[in-house]
Design a protein around this motif. Structure first.
Motif, PDB file in Angstrom:
ATOM      1  N   LEU A 495      64.648  21.175   0.216  1.00 36.59           N
ATOM      2  CA  LEU A 495      63.944  21.537   1.441  1.00 36.59           C
ATOM      3  C   LEU A 495      63.895  23.051   1.611  1.00 36.59           C
ATOM      4  O   LEU A 495      62.818  23.627   1.829  1.00 36.59           O
ATOM      5  N   VAL A 496      65.041  23.718   1.551  1.00 37.49           N
ATOM      6  CA  VAL A 496      65.052  25.164   1.795  1.00 37.49           C
ATOM      7  C   VAL A 496      64.380  25.917   0.667  1.00 37.49           C
ATOM      8  O   VAL A 496      63.990  27.084   0.843  1.00 37.49           O
ATOM      9  N   ASN A 497      64.201  25.280  -0.494  1.00 37.36           N
ATOM     10  CA  ASN A 497      63.548  25.947  -1.610  1.00 37.36           C
ATOM     11  C   ASN A 497      62.051  25.648  -1.661  1.00 37.36           C
ATOM     12  O   ASN A 497      61.374  26.037  -2.608  1.00 37.36           O
ATOM     13  N   GLY A 498      61.526  24.919  -0.647  1.00 37.27           N
ATOM     14  CA  GLY A 498      60.093  24.718  -0.562  1.00 37.27           C
ATOM     15  C   GLY A 498      59.558  23.530  -1.306  1.00 37.27           C
ATOM     16  O   GLY A 498      58.408  23.550  -1.744  1.00 37.27           O
ATOM     17  N   ALA A 499      60.354  22.489  -1.470  1.00 38.38           N
ATOM     18  CA  ALA A 499      59.889  21.252  -2.104  1.00 38.38           C
ATOM     19  C   ALA A 499      60.141  20.087  -1.161  1.00 38.38           C
ATOM     20  O   ALA A 499      61.010  19.244  -1.415  1.00 38.38           O
ATOM     21  N   PRO A 500      59.405  20.013  -0.042  1.00 38.37           N
ATOM     22  CA  PRO A 500      59.690  18.974   0.962  1.00 38.37           C
ATOM     23  C   PRO A 500      59.453  17.560   0.462  1.00 38.37           C
ATOM     24  O   PRO A 500      60.142  16.627   0.897  1.00 38.37           O
ATOM     25  N   SER A 596      74.826  25.952  10.812  1.00 45.34           N
ATOM     26  CA  SER A 596      75.126  26.407   9.459  1.00 45.34           C
ATOM     27  C   SER A 596      73.977  27.280   8.958  1.00 45.34           C
ATOM     28  O   SER A 596      72.891  27.301   9.538  1.00 45.34           O
ATOM     29  N   PRO A 597      74.179  28.007   7.845  1.00 50.40           N
ATOM     30  CA  PRO A 597      73.075  28.803   7.275  1.00 50.40           C
ATOM     31  C   PRO A 597      71.868  27.960   6.890  1.00 50.40           C
ATOM     32  O   PRO A 597      70.759  28.486   6.797  1.00 50.40           O
ATOM     33  N   ASP A 598      72.067  26.652   6.665  1.00 52.02           N
ATOM     34  CA  ASP A 598      70.937  25.789   6.325  1.00 52.02           C
ATOM     35  C   ASP A 598      70.113  25.412   7.552  1.00 52.02           C
ATOM     36  O   ASP A 598      68.917  25.140   7.437  1.00 52.02           O
TER      37      ASP A 598
END
Length: 857
Positions: A495-500, A596-598
């Motif tokens: 998710l955070v890397n842009g692959a939803p 959290s950072p996420d």
């Protein structure tokens, strides 16, 4: 001097470390400090029909009953309505009991009832002496038939509240509340005329654990030498001597079973299964003897009865435990912790037991297995425990990672300090062979993936995540906990890397598995709903939110960190429906939780999006700016930074700052879905309809665009085509936009373009105005404006980018330092910041580092 001022002065003397003498407090205050607090507890319990004061021997139960009777009389209750009887008078059979209390016909209920006619409060000292169930039943009937209220004390549980609790409201005063507090110890010392240093007070409370009898005995010893000022070095040996003497006297009947009793004191509570595990061949007899002696008291926690020994006995037993022939090994501690959890104890108590025994391998396994309830209920104690033992965290990277993340989430350390710790953990995790103790809920590979993600090494994190994703089906045989944790962490990485899309597939693995832990399933459902909301599939997001909120685990976990994605998704869905109150309710719930950072970028996005769609672009821009200043957006992935840039750009568009909006979005034009819609709007609002339509035509036919981007592009294409007098293309694009937004319950794309122009377009094409347009707020009435700086302020702002000091800037400009300070404060005020770094960051957002020659001085 008033009494309140005198008391405050006396308390201040104690806090400053001055000796506290007997005349420090007025006599009424000295004699009634503890009495008033406990009487309030009884009065609060009298909202019920029966109040039971339960506690171990020497905790002051009898004194409390006598004090309450005196208070009731002083309050105006006639003494005829109060009756105090001893539990020993009720200990025999029913006939003998009532005959001893003057009932002429003890077997007749009417005679018993008439005996207590006119009595309002029946006070029983020692209800645990009552062994005849018929007597207990008569007491219950006196409550139900005569309206009588009972105030009773007991050492051990009679089961009165469980036996008659369905018909009678019973309040049990927690034995912990009978413990002395420090201010009460100070009042007792002053009352007895002793003189001590203030440092003696916490030592006295700690030594006896608030035990009333022990504290009273120790204070009596201090008061024997009234002319002496007791210091800590002299008082502590006296306290330990008094404690050992009282414990020896209290536990004399238990000495034949002392080994098993002392080992039992290591546990947070005693029960028959625990005593059996400790090796007792007659656990019922040992527990009955402990009850009879009164070394503890019964409490009911989470539906289980537990016998908790006095803290003072626990302290003495731990001192003697080292001399016992059997000491706890790792296997035995594991067995004890398993029994604790199985018997209804909170997992945190098992963690403390293993930590006290020094079994850190057991601590690591317990924390990973029961991470959710421990972090939810005891995050700060867990953080203190981990930070107090650097050696275990150094040998176990998982515990070190947990300590670092909790510290950041609770605001205890800065992100930079945590990054240093995470780098050390990352180096340790790369070691070969793998470190021991990593086969729990999060194994070594998952931890490596999480640490890489926290260190913003997203390429390596995604590589590890893809390897883990392929191995998840193989890990199902290892148990539901492992595979669920793996899938959730892999999904967050995607998710955070842009692959939803890939993230949704990982979260679906957890959602569809009934064996997965409740908190992980709730987190997976929340992230799935969040991804759908960000993509514009509001209908699917709302369905997932409803499923999560209607689940049986929602009430238990709704105020935990695992519910943050669900709250964010619910807020985004409510914003689309213009339900501002519901959106604000979910955002308030998130604001009370450590992020959290996420999670923080999505929380900031939801808060800013709610403000933006309500027409408050200035607040939306400020939320993103403040969040980036607090959490450092540069450590986030390109996809996450793009999400935040969307809010900035739309805020700038509302203020007609088109070039600034385009400059904000241009670094993220790498094919990511959230960017294409806002950039198309920026081109349209710049007045270049042809370029906007070319950009849309290139992107609208691209595969795998999410519904929000598709709707935004079609709306922009419709308006641009109308400006270019291409009516056919405008009609087709408008129809596609209406179809997409209705299919997914999407409304906000209609709000982010000029409403008047869109309404006129619908009228010209003879198309019904879409519901999203009719309900659209007046977005472009925002009060957001670009700060206007003078020429000299602009020059000072550019010099602030350099590492030079105020003196250096003054030398560069040829003015005094006070003049520069005044201009810097003016810049800060106009930009709405308080520091140099924030001023530079905001100036970059507003594109204020351009040429300032044309500005007035």
């Amino acid at each position: 001097m008033s009494q309140q001022d005198h008391n405050e002065e006396s308390a201040d003397r104690v806090d400053r470390g001055a000796p506290m003498r007997g005349s420090a407090l007025p006599r009424p205050m000295r004699a009634h400090v503890r009495r008033g607090r406990l009487i309030r507890e009884v009065e609060s319990g009298l909202r019920s029909e029966v109040v039971i004061v339960r506690g171990a021997a020497g905790t002051g139960k009898t004194s409390l009953l006598n004090d309450w009777i005196q208070y009731a009389v002083e309050r105006g209750t006639p003494s005829s309505e109060l009756e105090l009887i001893s539990g020993a008078q009720l200990s025999s059979d029913r006939a003998s009991t009532w005959d001893g209390l003057g009932v002429r016909t003890p077997t007749s209920w009417g005679a018993v009832r008439s005996r207590f006619n006119g009595v309002r409060y029946l006070v029983i000292d020692g209800l645990d002496h009552v062994s005849d169930p018929e007597v207990l039943a008569d007491l219950a009937r006196l409550v139900t038939d005569c309206g009588l209220q009972i105030v009773a004390s007991e050492r051990t549980s009679t089961g009165f509240e469980t036996r008659f609790g369905r018909d009678i409201a019973v309040a049990v005063i927690d034995p912990v509340k009978l413990a002395f507090e420090q201010i009460e110890v100070a009042a007792l010392i002053a009352h007895r005329g002793a003189t001590v240093e203030s440092s003696v007070l916490p030592a006295l409370v700690e030594c006896f654990g608030g035990w009333a009898r022990g504290i009273a005995s120790a204070v009596g010893e201090l008061a024997l030498e009234r002319s002496r000022v007791w210091r800590l070095s002299a008082a502590q040996p006296l306290f330990h001597r008094v404690r050992e003497s009282l414990v020896a006297e209290l536990t004399a009947p238990l000495r034949k079973d002392w080994e098993i009793v002392a080992e039992c004191c290591l546990l947070p509570f005693a029960s028959v299964p625990l005593l059996r595990e400790l090796g007792s061949t007659d656990s019922n007899r040992v527990l009955a003897e402990m009850e009879r002696v009164g070394v503890g008291s019964w409490r009911r926690v989470r539906g289980h009865d537990r016998y908790e020994v006095l803290p003072v006995l626990r302290a003495v037993a731990r001192q003697e435990f080292a001399a016992l022939p059997s000491t706890p090994d790792s296997a035995r501690i594991d067995r004890l912790t398993n029994i604790l959890v199985a018997s209804g104890s909170h997992p945190w108590e098992a963690v403390r037991l293993a930590a006290d025994a020094g079994q850190w391998t057991s601590v690591s396994g317990l924390v990973r297995t029961h991470l959710a309830p421990i972090v939810r209920d005891h995050a700060l104690p867990l953080l203190a425990l981990l930070q107090a033992h650097p050696l275990p965290t150094a040998s176990d990277p998982w515990l070190a990672y947990l300590a670092a993340t909790i510290a950041v989430a609770e605001g205890r350390v800065s992100v930079g300090s945590a990054t240093t710790e995470l780098r050390r953990i990352d180096s340790a995790l790369r070691g070969d062979p793998p470190l021991p103790g990593q086969a729990g809920a999060l194994d070594t590979q998952v931890l490596r993936c999480v640490v890489a993600r926290q260190l913003a090494n997203y390429g390596r994190a995604e590589t590890l995540a893809r390897a883990l994703s392929e191995s998840v089906p193989a890990t199902v045989a290892r148990g539901g906990q492992v595979s669920a944790d793996v899938a959730v962490q892999v999904g967050i990485t995607f998710l955070v890397n842009g692959a939803p899309t890939e993230a949704l597939a990982e979260f679906a693995r957890v959602r569809t598995r009934t064996a997965a832990p409740h908190h992980l399933r709730l987190q997976a459902v929340g992230y799935s709903a969040l991804i759908s909301a960000l993509a514009g599939d509001i209908r699917a997001s709302r369905q997932l939110v409803e499923d999560g909120i209607s689940s049986e685990c929602w009430p238990e976990w709704r105020h935990s960190v695992w519910a943050i994605p669900m709250h964010v998704a619910a807020a985004l869905g409510a914003t689309e429906a213009r339900d501002w109150q519901r959106a604000a309710r979910h955002l308030r719930a998130v604001a009370m939780l450590p992020c959290s950072p996420d999670d923080w970028p999505f929380v900031a996005y939801a808060e800013a999006w709610a403000s933006l769609t309500a027409g408050d672009g200035y607040r939306a821009f400020s939320i993103i700016r403040d969040a980036e200043g607090l959490h450092s957006a540069s450590s986030e992935s390109n996809y996450v930074q793009g999400l935040l840039a969307v809010i900035k750009a739309d805020s700038l568009l509302m203020a007609r700052q088109v070039k600034s909006a385009q400059a904000t979005l241009r670094p993220f034009l790498d094919g990511r879905d959230p960017i294409v819609g806002p950039f198309a709007r920026a081109l349209l609002l710049s007045g270049n309809a042809s370029q906007a339509r070319v950009f849309v035509d290139r992107g609208v036919w691209r595969s795998r665009l999410n519904p929000r981007s598709v709707a935004e592009l079609h709306i922009v294409r419709a308006i641009a085509s109308a400006r270019l007098h291409d009516t056919e293309a405008a009609s087709a694009a408008l129809g596609q936009a209406i179809l997409t937004t209705e299919k997914h319950d999407l409304a906000s794309p209609w709000w982010l373009v000029p409403r008047d122009e869109l309404t006129q377009l619908c009228a010209d094409l003879d198309v019904p105005i879409p519901p999203g347009v009719r309900a659209a707020p007046q977005i472009f009435d925002s009060g957001l404006t670009v700060p206007v700086l003078t020429r000299r302020e602009g020059i000072v702002l550019r010099l602030l980018r350099e590492p030079g000091s105020i003196e250096w800037i003054a030398n560069q400009l040829g003015v005094s330092q006070n003049t520069v300070k005044s201009q810097v404060q003016s810049v800060y005020r106009k930009l709405g910041v308080k520091s140099r770094s924030d001023a530079v960051r905001v100036a970059r957002d507003w594109q204020l580092f351009d040429d300032v020659k044309g500005r007035p001085a």
